[in-house]
Write a protein that holds these residues in place. Structure first.
Motif, PDB file in Angstrom:
ATOM      1  N   HIS A 120      30.126   5.245  -7.095  1.00 37.90           N
ATOM      2  CA  HIS A 120      29.964   4.043  -7.915  1.00 37.90           C
ATOM      3  C   HIS A 120      29.775   4.471  -9.362  1.00 37.90           C
ATOM      4  O   HIS A 120      29.110   5.467  -9.644  1.00 37.90           O
ATOM      5  CB  HIS A 120      28.760   3.230  -7.444  1.00 37.90           C
ATOM      6  CG  HIS A 120      28.985   2.559  -6.122  1.00 37.90           C
ATOM      7  ND1 HIS A 120      29.184   1.205  -5.985  1.00 37.90           N
ATOM      8  CD2 HIS A 120      29.056   3.072  -4.867  1.00 37.90           C
ATOM      9  CE1 HIS A 120      29.362   0.905  -4.714  1.00 37.90           C
ATOM     10  NE2 HIS A 120      29.295   2.026  -4.006  1.00 37.90           N
ATOM     11  N   SER A 137      29.447  -5.265  -5.019  1.00 42.44           N
ATOM     12  CA  SER A 137      28.621  -4.581  -6.014  1.00 42.44           C
ATOM     13  C   SER A 137      28.368  -5.429  -7.253  1.00 42.44           C
ATOM     14  O   SER A 137      27.269  -5.419  -7.808  1.00 42.44           O
ATOM     15  CB  SER A 137      29.288  -3.263  -6.429  1.00 42.44           C
ATOM     16  OG  SER A 137      29.387  -2.381  -5.334  1.00 42.44           O
ATOM     17  N   SER A 162      30.032  -1.009  -9.621  1.00 43.81           N
ATOM     18  CA  SER A 162      31.219  -0.913  -8.775  1.00 43.81           C
ATOM     19  C   SER A 162      31.849   0.477  -8.909  1.00 43.81           C
ATOM     20  O   SER A 162      31.216   1.421  -9.379  1.00 43.81           O
ATOM     21  CB  SER A 162      32.214  -2.009  -9.170  1.00 43.81           C
ATOM     22  OG  SER A 162      33.377  -1.954  -8.356  1.00 43.81           O
TER      23      SER A 162
END
Length: 629
Positions: free
Chosen positions: A205, A17, A238
């Motif tokens: 996320h 990510s 992330s």
């Protein structure tokens, strides 16, 4: 006291990510035993984009990475992400390839396999679930979460119920774009806990900041597990940081089993890796907050930026993010998760770069519209469908039933270079990438994994060399430009800027070279007829565009890799002398992880092919000359 199961994503989703999947195995190995000792439920270490990035960019064998990680992680289960019938790729693979890949994944060290399909079409998960269960892995079926006019709570419950009936051991609510609000998480988890018997895991996320609240409300509603990352690889696109979750739950009736002091010691290691390679921290920018509109998932954001960087078009990011929701609506609201995120994202990038919507359409987009990826959640815009595939028939069956077996074919094609069954599988998944990797391995150009840190990417090596070059250049004069260009070509750097001692120098590959000295502008214009001598043996030359008005020069619409044939064993699309019709495919340019067919816009005859097969091409580079007629 209830114990929450925490999966660490640092070695897979987190660096996918934030760092475009560029953490090397050598960066991972020194900390694996420490991670193994912390008490995590599982370590997500493999799958997703890590497989092809290992070969494509890091010169590593992904199977070797898995074996090494398993060697040092002896207590904590290793987990991977599997894209259903797409495995770790961007297209569907035949059942025999799925069977071989899943079986070898378990054999080489995977304990838990999280399996999902981008469209929540469970026909695309049947085979991988069947094989994973047979091989003894814990199978976690994922329900892909998104927000659209066609996605409802009833839809998610129906998918989860069918997954339970298929025999999965647990279910993951997969919120890849950080769209799950705290109260919707509470509602969805509560619904699943009431209607289902298997454990429920939450994956989100951070992106716009909702994930932390979604985790807490989900845990209150009965979620059994969550995904987090070490703080240097958390936030941004992330996962939320494990340290914050552990502290937040310390005063609750939920136990994590993790020690903050030990977590911070591990975080210190990853922070040093981050600094060493110049990787970015996870941050939330205004463009990230737009996730609530464009719905671009974590891993896709960093890849989009990288893709635009490769195309020398980073200034187009806002336009692309605005185009993505439009393309997604056109294509029936697919969730933006691999491979449909690449399909939608790349089409949006092409629409913006070319300046005309759907003028260039990757083969994967055409396949999606034909039904080769499964049933879209909503209706595809009829006008767009006709523009993409015309009057072709839509396939409504199980997509993999259309595919011929692939393992024996792959085994025969790569028998000269394959050293193991794993090599054959790698080739079956990524033929061009794997063959190049195996050839370099044979010629001993592969960087073999050692238990110490090494430079993570070719891109970072090039950036480091450019930075060193900038420090070394003191009193550069125009007489030094030729040597400078030679160095830049050797490092692959696309742009170099120097300013100092009354002089400013800007060099861009294939474009204008501008130098200013003491207020006076000096220009070296690489026009179509300019040849700049570097030395007797080396020249920087641009193809002279034919003056014959009957000759059409086909140029590359993007930066990428040029392929003359659809597959390594296939005949080229065209040869010199081939008669072509408007709309006929001339070549493929692999860019942004998709294969883009380049078509002729005129009838005529191919009179010259200007690029070698598998050669890198720049935007605007001439590829073919076609004589109209």
């Amino acid at each position: 006291m209830k114990k929450i199961k925490i999966t660490d994503t640092t070695l897979r989703d987190a660096h996918q990510s934030l760092w475009a999947t560029r953490m090397s195995t050598s960066d991972m190995l020194p900390i694996v035993e420490r991670l193994d000792s912390l008490g995590y439920y599982s370590l997500e270490t493999w799958g997703g984009a890590t497989f092809d990035v290992c070969m494509r960019y890091l010169n590593e064998d992904p199977w070797e990475r898995l074996r090494l990680l398993k060697k040092y992680a002896k207590k904590t289960p290793l987990q991977m992400l599997l894209r259903g019938q797409s495995l770790v790729g961007y297209q569907h693979y035949p059942d025999d390839v799925v069977e071989s890949f899943v079986a070898k994944s378990v054999e080489n060290g995977i304990d838990i396999i999280r399996i999902f399909d981008a469209l929540n079409d469970l026909r695309n998960m049947e085979k991988s679930i069947e094989v994973a269960k047979r091989e003894g892995a814990h199978v976690q079926g994922a329900v892909v979460y998104t927000v659209s006019p066609v996605h409802s709570m009833e839809h998610y419950l129906e998918v989860a119920t069918q997954l339970q009936e298929m025999g999965v051991d647990s279910i993951c609510i997969k919120d890849m774009a950080g769209l799950l609000t705290p109260y919707k998480a509470e509602e969805l988890v509560k619904l699943f806990k009431e209607k289902l018997d298997v454990p429920i895991h939450l994956h989100s996320h951070y992106v716009g900041g909702l994930a932390f609240g979604a985790y807490l409300k989900g845990i209150e509603a009965g979620a059994d597990g969550i995904d987090t990352a070490s703080v240097p690889l958390a936030f941004g696109s992330s996962q939320p940081p494990v340290e914050t979750l552990v502290r937040a739950l310390a005063e609750s009736n939920v136990e994590t089993g993790l020690d903050l002091h030990e977590l911070f010691e591990v975080a210190n290691y990853f922070e040093e890796i981050r600094k060493m390679h110049g990787f970015q921290r996870g941050v939330t920018r205004i463009t990230d907050m737009w996730v609530f509109e464009h719905q671009v998932p974590g891993g896709m954001i960093s890849n989009l930026v990288n893709q635009l960087k490769e195309q020398n078009a980073t200034d187009k990011i806002e336009e692309v993010l605005k185009e993505i929701p439009k393309v997604r609506e056109d294509l029936g609201y697919p969730p933006l998760v691999t491979p449909t995120s690449q399909i939608v994202g790349t089409q949006a990038v092409l629409n913006v770069l070319i300046g005309e919507r759907y003028k260039l359409i990757p083969g994967e987009v055409k396949a999606y519209v034909r039904g080769a990826y499964g049933k879209p959640p909503g209706e595809i815009n009829e006008e767009i469908r006709k523009k993409i595939i015309g009057d072709e028939e839509i396939y409504e069956g199980r997509p993999a039933d259309l595919l011929e077996p692939g393992m024996e074919k792959a085994r025969e094609e790569i028998k000269d270079l394959a050293q193991s069954e794993e090599d054959v599988i790698s080739y079956a998944l990524f033929p061009q990438v794997a063959r190049k990797f195996f050839e370099e391995r044979k010629n001993k150009k592969i960087t073999y994994t050692q238990e110490k840190s090494i430079a993570a990417t070719r891109e970072h090596v090039a950036e480091d060399e450019a930075a060193d070059l900038e420090q070394e250049v003191d009193n550069v004069k125009i007489s030094d430009i030729k040597e400078l260009l030679k160095v830049l070509n050797e490092t692959g750097t696309t742009e170099f800027n120097y300013e100092g001692d009354g002089m400013r120098l800007v060099v861009r590959r294939g474009k204008m070279i501008v130098a200013e000295e003491q207020g006076e502008a000096l220009k070296i214009d690489q026009n179509p007829q300019t040849v700049l001598e570097v030395d007797e043996d080396e020249k920087i030359e641009k193809e002279v565009v034919a003056e014959d008005e009957d000759i059409v020069v086909v140029e590359a619409p993007m930066v990428g890799t040029f392929y003359r044939a659809p597959a390594p064993d296939a005949d080229p699309f065209v040869e010199v002398g081939s008669k072509v019709k408007k709309g006929q495919t001339l070549c493929i340019i692999e860019a942004m992880k998709l294969f883009n067919e380049i078509e002729t816009e005129v009838d005529g005859e191919v009179v010259e092919i200007l690029v070698e097969n598998e050669a890198p091409v720049e935007y605007g580079q001439p590829l073919f000359k076609i004589k109209k007629g």
